[in-house]
Design a protein around this motif. Structure first.
Motif, short mmCIF file in Angstrom:
data_model
loop_
_atom_site.label_atom_id
_atom_site.label_comp_id
_atom_site.label_asym_id
_atom_site.label_seq_id
_atom_site.Cartn_x
_atom_site.Cartn_y
_atom_site.Cartn_z
N LYS A 17 0.84 -0.91 -0.06
CA LYS A 17 -0.05 0.00 0.03
C LYS A 17 0.73 1.32 0.10
CE LYS A 17 -3.63 2.40 2.33
NZ LYS A 17 -4.59 2.30 3.54
N CYS A 21 0.30 0.82 -4.48
CA CYS A 21 -0.45 -0.44 -5.11
C CYS A 21 -1.79 -0.49 -4.41
CB CYS A 21 0.22 -1.75 -4.86
SG CYS A 21 1.81 -1.98 -5.23
N THR A 22 -2.84 -0.61 -5.15
CA THR A 22 -4.27 -0.87 -4.78
C THR A 22 -4.72 -1.97 -4.90
OG1 THR A 22 -5.17 -0.06 -7.15
CG2 THR A 22 -4.50 1.82 -5.56
N CYS A 24 -6.90 -5.01 -6.19
CA CYS A 24 -7.64 -5.27 -7.34
C CYS A 24 -9.05 -6.05 -7.25
CB CYS A 24 -6.92 -6.26 -8.12
SG CYS A 24 -7.49 -6.89 -9.78
N THR A 25 -10.24 -5.58 -7.51
CA THR A 25 -11.62 -5.85 -7.11
C THR A 25 -12.32 -6.53 -8.33
OG1 THR A 25 -12.23 -3.81 -7.80
CG2 THR A 25 -11.80 -3.82 -5.46
#
Length: 42
Positions: A17, A21-22, A24-25
């Motif tokens: 984070k 980085c995010t 992934c949904t």
């Protein structure tokens, strides 16, 4: 960039984070353990 980190690995999740980085949904990760002693997850 792509990486896999277990939900309960707070150290690694914080690291990624902080690197920008995010989550992934739109991805489903599937696995099948061949060892009954390995947790299957949620």
């Amino acid at each position: 960039m792509f990486g896999l980190v277990f939900k309960d690995n707070d150290t690694a999740n914080t690291l990624w984070k902080n690197q920008g980085c995010t989550m992934c949904t739109n991805l489903n990760y599937r696995n099948k353990s061949l060892n009954e002693n390995v947790p299957q997850g949620d």
